[in-house]
Design a protein around this motif. Structure first.
Motif, PDB file in Angstrom:
ATOM      1  N   HIS A 189       8.470   8.205   3.702  1.00 49.43           N
ATOM      2  CA  HIS A 189       8.167   6.664   3.857  1.00 49.43           C
ATOM      3  C   HIS A 189       9.027   6.066   4.676  1.00 49.43           C
ATOM      4  CE1 HIS A 189      11.506   8.152   1.245  1.00 49.43           C
ATOM      5  NE2 HIS A 189      12.078   7.175   1.404  1.00 49.43           N
ATOM      6  N   ASP A 190       8.631   4.785   5.024  1.00 49.76           N
ATOM      7  CA  ASP A 190       9.215   4.061   6.326  1.00 49.76           C
ATOM      8  C   ASP A 190      10.472   3.081   5.429  1.00 49.76           C
ATOM      9  OD1 ASP A 190      10.384   2.255   8.260  1.00 49.76           O
ATOM     10  OD2 ASP A 190       8.498   2.733   9.499  1.00 49.76           O
ATOM     11  N   ARG A 191      11.558   3.150   5.507  1.00 45.52           N
ATOM     12  CA  ARG A 191      12.403   2.348   4.762  1.00 45.52           C
ATOM     13  C   ARG A 191      12.565   0.820   5.612  1.00 45.52           C
ATOM     14  NH1 ARG A 191      17.259   6.651   4.063  1.00 45.52           N
ATOM     15  NH2 ARG A 191      16.438   7.762   2.216  1.00 45.52           N
ATOM     16  N   ARG A 192      12.207   0.709   6.746  1.00 45.42           N
ATOM     17  CA  ARG A 192      11.848  -0.547   7.195  1.00 45.42           C
ATOM     18  C   ARG A 192      11.013  -1.114   6.710  1.00 45.42           C
ATOM     19  NH1 ARG A 192      11.877   0.778  13.451  1.00 45.42           N
ATOM     20  NH2 ARG A 192      10.062   1.892  12.698  1.00 45.42           N
ATOM     21  N   ASP A 234      -0.195   6.046  -4.377  1.00 48.01           N
ATOM     22  CA  ASP A 234       0.361   7.096  -3.546  1.00 48.01           C
ATOM     23  C   ASP A 234       1.702   6.518  -3.050  1.00 48.01           C
ATOM     24  OD1 ASP A 234      -1.764   8.590  -3.566  1.00 48.01           O
ATOM     25  OD2 ASP A 234      -2.502   8.540  -1.889  1.00 48.01           O
ATOM     26  N   MET A 235       2.536   5.962  -3.860  1.00 51.44           N
ATOM     27  CA  MET A 235       3.722   5.700  -3.677  1.00 51.44           C
ATOM     28  C   MET A 235       4.764   6.747  -3.542  1.00 51.44           C
ATOM     29  SD  MET A 235       2.393   2.404  -3.615  1.00 51.44           S
ATOM     30  CE  MET A 235       3.896   1.600  -2.771  1.00 51.44           C
ATOM     31  N   LEU A 236       4.329   7.738  -4.336  1.00 52.90           N
ATOM     32  CA  LEU A 236       4.905   9.243  -4.333  1.00 52.90           C
ATOM     33  C   LEU A 236       3.783  10.119  -3.302  1.00 52.90           C
ATOM     34  CD1 LEU A 236       6.315   9.310  -7.766  1.00 52.90           C
ATOM     35  CD2 LEU A 236       7.656   9.520  -5.771  1.00 52.90           C
ATOM     36  N   ASP A 237       4.686  11.050  -2.492  1.00 58.27           N
ATOM     37  CA  ASP A 237       3.806  11.985  -2.007  1.00 58.27           C
ATOM     38  C   ASP A 237       3.550  13.009  -2.609  1.00 58.27           C
ATOM     39  OD1 ASP A 237       2.682  12.225   1.095  1.00 58.27           O
ATOM     40  OD2 ASP A 237       3.653  14.303   0.248  1.00 58.27           O
ATOM     41  N   LEU A 238       4.719  13.636  -3.234  1.00 59.11           N
ATOM     42  CA  LEU A 238       4.511  14.779  -4.190  1.00 59.11           C
ATOM     43  C   LEU A 238       3.899  16.044  -3.423  1.00 59.11           C
ATOM     44  CD1 LEU A 238       3.480  13.185  -7.586  1.00 59.11           C
ATOM     45  CD2 LEU A 238       5.803  13.986  -6.687  1.00 59.11           C
ATOM     46  N   TYR A 259     -18.896 -10.760   0.338  1.00 53.79           N
ATOM     47  CA  TYR A 259     -18.174  -9.949  -0.276  1.00 53.79           C
ATOM     48  C   TYR A 259     -17.082  -9.210   0.945  1.00 53.79           C
ATOM     49  CZ  TYR A 259     -21.481  -9.610  -4.026  1.00 53.79           C
ATOM     50  OH  TYR A 259     -22.492  -9.713  -4.867  1.00 53.79           O
ATOM     51  N   VAL A 260     -15.804  -9.079   0.527  1.00 55.46           N
ATOM     52  CA  VAL A 260     -14.638  -8.653   1.210  1.00 55.46           C
ATOM     53  C   VAL A 260     -14.337  -7.204   1.057  1.00 55.46           C
ATOM     54  CG1 VAL A 260     -12.285  -8.695   2.102  1.00 55.46           C
ATOM     55  CG2 VAL A 260     -13.761 -10.778   1.996  1.00 55.46           C
ATOM     56  N   ALA A 261     -13.978  -6.247   2.114  1.00 53.86           N
ATOM     57  CA  ALA A 261     -13.565  -4.791   1.664  1.00 53.86           C
ATOM     58  C   ALA A 261     -12.225  -4.949   2.591  1.00 53.86           C
ATOM     59  CB  ALA A 261     -14.367  -3.710   1.999  1.00 53.86           C
ATOM     60  N   TYR A 262     -11.153  -4.630   2.167  1.00 59.28           N
ATOM     61  CA  TYR A 262      -9.729  -4.876   2.608  1.00 59.28           C
ATOM     62  C   TYR A 262      -9.027  -3.602   2.606  1.00 59.28           C
ATOM     63  CZ  TYR A 262      -5.014  -6.462   4.177  1.00 59.28           C
ATOM     64  OH  TYR A 262      -3.880  -6.461   4.849  1.00 59.28           O
ATOM     65  N   SER A 263      -8.738  -2.904   3.458  1.00 61.09           N
ATOM     66  CA  SER A 263      -7.869  -1.656   3.315  1.00 61.09           C
ATOM     67  C   SER A 263      -6.453  -2.236   4.034  1.00 61.09           C
ATOM     68  CB  SER A 263      -8.693  -0.600   4.119  1.00 61.09           C
ATOM     69  OG  SER A 263      -7.566   0.535   4.262  1.00 61.09           O
ATOM     70  N   VAL A 264      -5.529  -2.082   3.134  1.00 57.05           N
ATOM     71  CA  VAL A 264      -4.361  -2.792   3.408  1.00 57.05           C
ATOM     72  C   VAL A 264      -3.265  -1.874   4.430  1.00 57.05           C
ATOM     73  CG1 VAL A 264      -2.302  -3.695   2.373  1.00 57.05           C
ATOM     74  CG2 VAL A 264      -4.406  -3.428   1.058  1.00 57.05           C
ATOM     75  N   GLY A 265      -3.757  -0.486   4.586  1.00 54.09           N
ATOM     76  CA  GLY A 265      -2.822   0.135   5.532  1.00 54.09           C
ATOM     77  C   GLY A 265      -1.747   1.348   4.746  1.00 54.09           C
ATOM     78  N   THR A 266      -0.766   1.245   5.175  1.00 50.87           N
ATOM     79  CA  THR A 266       0.248   2.236   4.720  1.00 50.87           C
ATOM     80  C   THR A 266       1.774   1.592   4.953  1.00 50.87           C
ATOM     81  OG1 THR A 266       1.331   4.384   4.598  1.00 50.87           O
ATOM     82  CG2 THR A 266       0.477   3.756   6.699  1.00 50.87           C
ATOM     83  N   ILE A 267       2.860   1.867   4.205  1.00 47.61           N
ATOM     84  CA  ILE A 267       4.316   1.584   4.484  1.00 47.61           C
ATOM     85  C   ILE A 267       4.875   2.942   4.882  1.00 47.61           C
ATOM     86  CG2 ILE A 267       4.423  -0.843   3.806  1.00 47.61           C
ATOM     87  CD1 ILE A 267       5.970   0.303   1.358  1.00 47.61           C
ATOM     88  N   ALA A 268       4.136   4.341   4.921  1.00 49.69           N
ATOM     89  CA  ALA A 268       4.605   5.321   5.315  1.00 49.69           C
ATOM     90  C   ALA A 268       4.922   5.471   6.938  1.00 49.69           C
ATOM     91  CB  ALA A 268       3.653   6.662   4.785  1.00 49.69           C
ATOM     92  N   ARG A 269       5.788   6.312   7.063  1.00 47.40           N
ATOM     93  CA  ARG A 269       5.946   6.408   8.698  1.00 47.40           C
ATOM     94  C   ARG A 269       4.711   6.689   9.206  1.00 47.40           C
ATOM     95  NH1 ARG A 269      11.173  10.133   8.845  1.00 47.40           N
ATOM     96  NH2 ARG A 269      10.642  10.260  11.290  1.00 47.40           N
ATOM     97  N   PRO A 302       0.849  -1.161  -0.072  1.00 55.78           N
ATOM     98  CA  PRO A 302       0.010  -0.014  -0.221  1.00 55.78           C
ATOM     99  C   PRO A 302       0.937   1.148   0.072  1.00 55.78           C
ATOM    100  CG  PRO A 302       0.212  -0.842   2.259  1.00 55.78           C
ATOM    101  CD  PRO A 302       1.028  -1.848   1.455  1.00 55.78           C
ATOM    102  N   ASP A 303       0.200   2.532   0.236  1.00 57.08           N
ATOM    103  CA  ASP A 303       0.659   3.728   0.112  1.00 57.08           C
ATOM    104  C   ASP A 303       1.948   3.764   0.930  1.00 57.08           C
ATOM    105  OD1 ASP A 303      -1.880   3.175  -0.005  1.00 57.08           O
ATOM    106  OD2 ASP A 303      -2.404   5.340   0.160  1.00 57.08           O
ATOM    107  N   SER A 304       3.071   4.132   0.265  1.00 59.17           N
ATOM    108  CA  SER A 304       4.356   4.436   0.885  1.00 59.17           C
ATOM    109  C   SER A 304       4.584   5.863   1.084  1.00 59.17           C
ATOM    110  CB  SER A 304       5.606   3.729  -0.002  1.00 59.17           C
ATOM    111  OG  SER A 304       5.766   4.552  -1.273  1.00 59.17           O
ATOM    112  N   GLN A 305       4.141   6.761   0.230  1.00 59.01           N
ATOM    113  CA  GLN A 305       4.297   8.236   0.453  1.00 59.01           C
ATOM    114  C   GLN A 305       5.677   8.628   0.147  1.00 59.01           C
ATOM    115  OE1 GLN A 305       0.306   8.146   0.761  1.00 59.01           O
ATOM    116  NE2 GLN A 305       1.382  10.043   0.730  1.00 59.01           N
ATOM    117  N   ASN A 306       6.292   7.823  -0.737  1.00 57.89           N
ATOM    118  CA  ASN A 306       7.903   8.230  -0.892  1.00 57.89           C
ATOM    119  C   ASN A 306       8.123   9.680  -0.979  1.00 57.89           C
ATOM    120  OD1 ASN A 306       8.281   5.477  -1.129  1.00 57.89           O
ATOM    121  ND2 ASN A 306      10.299   6.238  -2.073  1.00 57.89           N
ATOM    122  N   GLY A 307       8.848  10.403  -0.139  1.00 56.31           N
ATOM    123  CA  GLY A 307       9.013  12.046  -0.066  1.00 56.31           C
ATOM    124  C   GLY A 307       9.860  12.525   0.850  1.00 56.31           C
ATOM    125  N   TYR A 308      10.068  13.704   1.041  1.00 60.63           N
ATOM    126  CA  TYR A 308      10.863  14.136   2.063  1.00 60.63           C
ATOM    127  C   TYR A 308      10.379  15.429   2.596  1.00 60.63           C
ATOM    128  CZ  TYR A 308      13.812  10.543  -0.324  1.00 60.63           C
ATOM    129  OH  TYR A 308      14.375   9.524  -1.008  1.00 60.63           O
TER     130      TYR A 308
END
Length: 339
Positions: free
Chosen positions: A76-79, A101-105, A262-272, A57-63
């Protein structure tokens, strides 16, 4: 009456900050050519009956840039990224889906007040995300990148402020090449063999006839309210990102020919998820780090979603604790030639 006075002052630093801000340009690093057997593993060679997908899911790569030192502090959380990478090599999925949303921009949006710390951070964000995708590519899995609302920030900014650049392509590029000012072009996704599914909110990928992956558009404030809202009108099961919460809900309906769930699954994030890191409307957010693994049949087949929570750089996968590498920052900095 007393006269009112106005004073204006222009301040100049006695010791100016020395910064070198990169020019935005596409990534064109050399990528090792994978053997044909690795690029696409034949179904007959697999030692399992079902297909397997890794959902990131969303990593929000940015700084955020320190204006005094120039140091980049990642959103993003590199761990968490490293855990997903390790599981990708262990689980050997047939397909890896980046949910958007792998990029935050943050410097491309007009929705929020832009802090100077966010300016000129797009290039390093693109460079690092490219590195992570090249590492995932080493698994030989098919990679699908679904556009999220943050990737759409680039397109929206071009349409709003520089319409002349919209959909412009290099003269020496094929007609079906990606536009110059686009995420696929800047990330070199075609060269990596990554399929980009846009444009937001229309990007989607169906694992089978019953299970659709998309970035998502629904965001509710209460826990599990988003997945419950998705289920209200659902006619198939859904995997989404977008809200950065790890939520799972199921509903059963009773049509004429038996019950159907039916299933609805929100995976979360790998951002900090530490307070005040990722730009958002609040400093402290109810977010959870996670990723998902789906085993599924083709066609009108079965599927099973296995959620994987990440806690402090660790997860449990296949009966084992997976821990992020302690030197992941050093590994990445050396690969990127960053000091």
């Amino acid at each position: 009456h007393r006269p009112l006075f106005q004073v204006k002052a222009w301040l100049i630093r006695r010791i100016p900050i020395k910064q070198e801000f990169p020019v935005l340009k596409p990534v064109r690093a050399k990528v090792r050519k994978l053997p044909a057997a690795v690029r696409k593993r034949p179904a007959a060679a697999r030692k399992r009956a079902l297909n397997k997908a890794l959902i990131i899911p969303d990593s929000q790569n940015g700084y955020r840039r320190d204006l005094n030192t120039g140091k980049l502090d990642p959103f993003h959380d590199r761990r968490a990224w490293d855990i997903c990478l390790q599981v990708a090599h262990t689980a050997k999925p047939d397909i890896i889906i980046l949910l958007g949303d792998m990029l935050d921009l943050p410097d491309w949006t007009d929705k929020f007040l832009k802090s100077p710390e966010f300016y000129f951070t797009t290039q390093p964000a693109i460079n690092e995300l490219y590195w992570w995708i090249t590492q995932l590519r080493e698994t030989g899995a098919q990679i699908i990148y679904i556009e999220g609302n943050h990737e759409f920030r680039l397109t929206r900014a071009v349409m709003t402020n520089l319409i002349s650049a919209y959909n412009v392509k290099p003269a020496n590029a094929p007609e079906n090449s990606d536009p110059t000012m686009s995420i696929p072009h800047l990330l070199g996704l075609s060269e990596l063999g990554v399929e980009y599914h846009g444009s937001y909110p229309n990007g989607e990928y169906w694992l089978n006839d019953n299970l659709r992956c998309s970035h998502g558009t629904i965001a509710r404030t209460g826990n599990a309210d988003s997945v419950k809202a998705i289920l209200r009108d659902a006619r198939n099961s859904e995997i989404v990102g977008h809200i950065h919460r790890h939520e799972y809900a199921v509903k059963t309906v009773h049509p004429r020919k038996g019950a159907k769930s039916y299933v609805a699954y929100s995976v979360g994030t790998i951002a900090r998820i530490d307070a005040g890191t990722v730009p958002a409307t609040k400093s402290k957010n109810d977010w959870q780090q996670a990723f998902g693994i789906v085993d599924y049949e083709d066609g009108n087949g079965l599927f099973n979603i296995t959620p994987h929570s990440i806690s402090d750089g660790m997860t449990v996968h296949d009966g084992n604790v997976v821990t992020s590498r302690k030197d992941i920052d050093k590994i990445l900095n050396e690969a990127m030639n960053w000091a």
